[in-house]
Structure formats: C-alpha cells, structure tokens
Design a protein around this motif. Structure first.
Motif, PDB file in Angstrom:
ATOM      1  N   GLU A   1      15.025  11.073  -1.680  1.00  8.78           N
ATOM      2  CA  GLU A   1      16.507  10.595  -1.647  1.00  8.78           C
ATOM      3  C   GLU A   1      16.607  11.451  -0.041  1.00  8.78           C
ATOM      4  O   GLU A   1      17.506  11.382   0.304  1.00  8.78           O
ATOM      5  CB  GLU A   1      16.372  11.406  -2.882  1.00  8.78           C
ATOM      6  N   LEU A   2      16.087  12.975   0.255  1.00  6.69           N
ATOM      7  CA  LEU A   2      17.056  14.010   1.085  1.00  6.69           C
ATOM      8  C   LEU A   2      16.584  12.986   2.902  1.00  6.69           C
ATOM      9  O   LEU A   2      17.266  12.816   3.284  1.00  6.69           O
ATOM     10  CB  LEU A   2      15.934  14.914   1.245  1.00  6.69           C
ATOM     11  N   ALA A   3      14.864  12.144   2.817  1.00  2.00           N
ATOM     12  CA  ALA A   3      14.828  12.173   4.140  1.00  2.00           C
ATOM     13  C   ALA A   3      15.950  10.940   4.508  1.00  2.00           C
ATOM     14  O   ALA A   3      16.911  11.075   5.187  1.00  2.00           O
ATOM     15  CB  ALA A   3      13.609  10.903   4.356  1.00  2.00           C
TER      16      ALA A   3
ATOM     17  N   GLU B   1      21.192   8.717   6.726  1.00  2.00           N
ATOM     18  CA  GLU B   1      23.020   8.581   6.817  1.00  2.00           C
ATOM     19  C   GLU B   1      23.165   8.608   7.801  1.00  2.00           C
ATOM     20  O   GLU B   1      24.361   8.454   8.733  1.00  2.00           O
ATOM     21  CB  GLU B   1      23.188   8.472   5.744  1.00  2.00           C
ATOM     22  N   ALA B   2      23.010  10.337   7.972  1.00  2.97           N
ATOM     23  CA  ALA B   2      24.179  10.661   8.962  1.00  2.97           C
ATOM     24  C   ALA B   2      23.127  10.762  10.776  1.00  2.97           C
ATOM     25  O   ALA B   2      23.671  11.251  11.636  1.00  2.97           O
ATOM     26  CB  ALA B   2      23.565  12.380   8.639  1.00  2.97           C
ATOM     27  N   ALA B   3      22.347   9.607  10.738  1.00  2.00           N
ATOM     28  CA  ALA B   3      21.725   9.694  12.322  1.00  2.00           C
ATOM     29  C   ALA B   3      22.556   9.384  12.618  1.00  2.00           C
ATOM     30  O   ALA B   3      23.418   8.259  12.847  1.00  2.00           O
ATOM     31  CB  ALA B   3      20.289   8.620  11.865  1.00  2.00           C
ATOM     32  N   ALA B   4      22.626   8.699  14.848  1.00  2.00           N
ATOM     33  CA  ALA B   4      23.618   8.432  15.230  1.00  2.00           C
ATOM     34  C   ALA B   4      23.616   6.854  15.330  1.00  2.00           C
ATOM     35  O   ALA B   4      23.716   6.188  15.924  1.00  2.00           O
ATOM     36  CB  ALA B   4      23.403   8.639  16.577  1.00  2.00           C
TER      37      ALA B   4
ATOM     38  N   MET C   1      25.432   7.278  11.296  1.00  2.00           N
ATOM     39  CA  MET C   1      25.909   5.786  11.286  1.00  2.00           C
ATOM     40  C   MET C   1      24.561   5.036   9.510  1.00  2.00           C
ATOM     41  O   MET C   1      24.064   6.298   9.100  1.00  2.00           O
ATOM     42  CB  MET C   1      24.676   4.712  12.284  1.00  2.00           C
ATOM     43  N   PRO C   2      25.606   3.435   9.074  1.00  2.00           N
ATOM     44  CA  PRO C   2      24.462   3.880   8.228  1.00  2.00           C
ATOM     45  C   PRO C   2      23.189   2.394   7.892  1.00  2.00           C
ATOM     46  O   PRO C   2      22.840   2.686   9.324  1.00  2.00           O
ATOM     47  CB  PRO C   2      25.781   2.185   7.232  1.00  2.00           C
ATOM     48  N   LEU C   3      22.543   3.782   6.907  1.00  2.00           N
ATOM     49  CA  LEU C   3      21.137   2.666   7.053  1.00  2.00           C
ATOM     50  C   LEU C   3      21.795   0.921   6.573  1.00  2.00           C
ATOM     51  O   LEU C   3      22.779   0.662   5.787  1.00  2.00           O
ATOM     52  CB  LEU C   3      20.644   3.292   5.355  1.00  2.00           C
ATOM     53  N   HIS C   4      20.291   0.393   7.338  1.00  2.00           N
ATOM     54  CA  HIS C   4      21.210  -1.476   6.674  1.00  2.00           C
ATOM     55  C   HIS C   4      19.645  -1.275   5.397  1.00  2.00           C
ATOM     56  O   HIS C   4      18.506  -1.975   5.775  1.00  2.00           O
ATOM     57  CB  HIS C   4      20.848  -2.507   7.387  1.00  2.00           C
ATOM     58  N   VAL C   5      20.265  -1.027   4.015  1.00  2.00           N
ATOM     59  CA  VAL C   5      18.771  -1.301   2.985  1.00  2.00           C
ATOM     60  C   VAL C   5      19.191  -2.642   2.581  1.00  2.00           C
ATOM     61  O   VAL C   5      19.801  -3.334   2.448  1.00  2.00           O
ATOM     62  CB  VAL C   5      19.187  -0.323   2.174  1.00  2.00           C
ATOM     63  N   PRO C   6      17.594  -3.567   3.114  1.00  2.00           N
ATOM     64  CA  PRO C   6      17.222  -4.670   2.972  1.00  2.00           C
ATOM     65  C   PRO C   6      17.555  -5.345   1.604  1.00  2.00           C
ATOM     66  O   PRO C   6      17.009  -3.950   0.813  1.00  2.00           O
ATOM     67  CB  PRO C   6      16.014  -4.753   3.462  1.00  2.00           C
ATOM     68  N   PRO C   7      17.865  -6.410   0.957  1.00  2.00           N
ATOM     69  CA  PRO C   7      18.023  -6.409  -0.092  1.00  2.00           C
ATOM     70  C   PRO C   7      16.356  -7.167  -0.368  1.00  2.00           C
ATOM     71  O   PRO C   7      15.362  -7.386   0.365  1.00  2.00           O
ATOM     72  CB  PRO C   7      18.928  -7.835  -0.002  1.00  2.00           C
TER      73      PRO C   7
END
Length: 196
Positions: A106-108, A113-116, A1-7
């Motif tokens: 960056e790794l985290a 990003e790969a989380a369900a 699932m995508p991360l929702h990076v806040p603006p």
C-alpha cells in the motif's frame, strides 16, 4: 501521475468476491484481520504477480505470471490480500493472507502515484532472496500477463527487504538486477583444505 492498474481477469475477481462472501473461506483463513474486521470488505488494486526465474548467465531476465493479487480493504485500509492462481479451468481463488507486505504494498503504491511518470504496477517475486518488489513497468499499454523487466523500469523493494537492499527506494532494473544476480549466483564452493 496516475498508475495504470491493469484490469484483472474477470474470473479472478469473481473468485475473490465469492471467497469474501463465503463465511467458511473467511473463517478458515489464517488471517485474524479478516475474521475481526467490522464492516464490508472489498478487493482493490489487482496486481499481477510475476516470478523472476532467470537473472544469471548474462541473459535477459525472464519472468512468469504466477498469480493475481488483490488488496482486501476494509473501509479505512488494506487488512489482508487474496491471491488467485491459474488452473486448467481458468483463474480461481487460492488463499487469503496478511503480514508486512500488505502495508508495504500500500505504501509503495502511494509513493508510485506521486511519481513524475506513468507506470503499470506489477509485483515481482524473487523467491531465491525471499524478496518482493513493486515493479513499475514503463509500457503502460503492455499485456500485464507477460513481459520481462526492461532496464529502465523501476523496482521498489517492499519491506522487509533483504539486508543491504533499501526498502521503498526505487531502483532502475539495470541497477538492481546485477545486485540480485550476484546474491543468487552460487559461490565457488569451499577451497581445498579449508573448513566446509
């Protein structure tokens, strides 16, 4: 699932772009990677940096927004980071830096990003333990400048993590905060008759 990076706040981004465009700011930074990288540099993955202020006393943890952090990318990878700080005039560039937390962040982020599940990524600083964690907040619509870790949020300690806390392993806040609180809590002090 995508991360929702806040603006990030627009003034914070503008101040980092201005610093990247300033030969003086880049040259005087204590970041050899910025001075030696070839090609363009760009700010990426803005993350709010919250400082954990209260984890003891059985009260809910409290945080305060301390900065917005941008990964500074060359064409291939993140080579540094830039912090901004809130001033009386708004968000302003603070400093560039590099070190192990750049690659670790960056790794985290890639792992998250790969989380369900969907999460809003933030950074959580625990100064008393010299610890930084990726805070995966479940409320993706929350205002990124506020809030406290919910018991079901995840914390991913970044490397280097304190001894006994596994880096890059997601921990539920409800499970990790008691460990953090125990480590931060002052001890009972020396017993009478024992060496200090």
């Amino acid at each position: 699932m995508p991360l929702h990076v806040p603006p990030a706040p627009a003034p914070a981004l503008r101040s980092v772009l201005a610093a990247l465009g300033s030969p003086t700011a880049v040259r005087e930074a204590r970041t050899p990677a910025l001075r030696t990288v070839q090609g363009p540099l760009s700010p990426d993955h803005p993350l709010p940096v919250h400082v954990l202020d209260n984890v003891a006393g059985g009260l809910p943890p409290t945080t305060r927004l301390a900065a917005w952090r941008f990964q500074i990318r060359s064409t291939e990878r993140a080579v540094a980071a830039a912090d901004t700080m809130l001033t009386p005039d708004g968000w302003a560039f603070s400093h560039f830096f590099e070190g192990p937390y750049i690659a670790s962040t960056e790794l985290a982020l890639r792992q998250a990003e790969a989380a369900a599940r969907d999460y809003q990524p933030r950074l959580l600083s625990i100064p008393d333990l010299y610890m930084l964690a990726l805070w995966l907040h479940e409320d993706i619509a929350a205002d990124a400048s506020g809030g406290s870790p919910a018991p079901t949020d995840l914390l991913v300690p970044l490397a280097p993590a304190p001894p006994g806390i596994a880096a890059h392993r997601p921990h539920r806040v409800a499970d990790l905060l008691p460990v953090i609180a125990t480590r931060i809590a002052p001890g009972p002090g020396p017993l009478l008759g024992s060496p200090a």
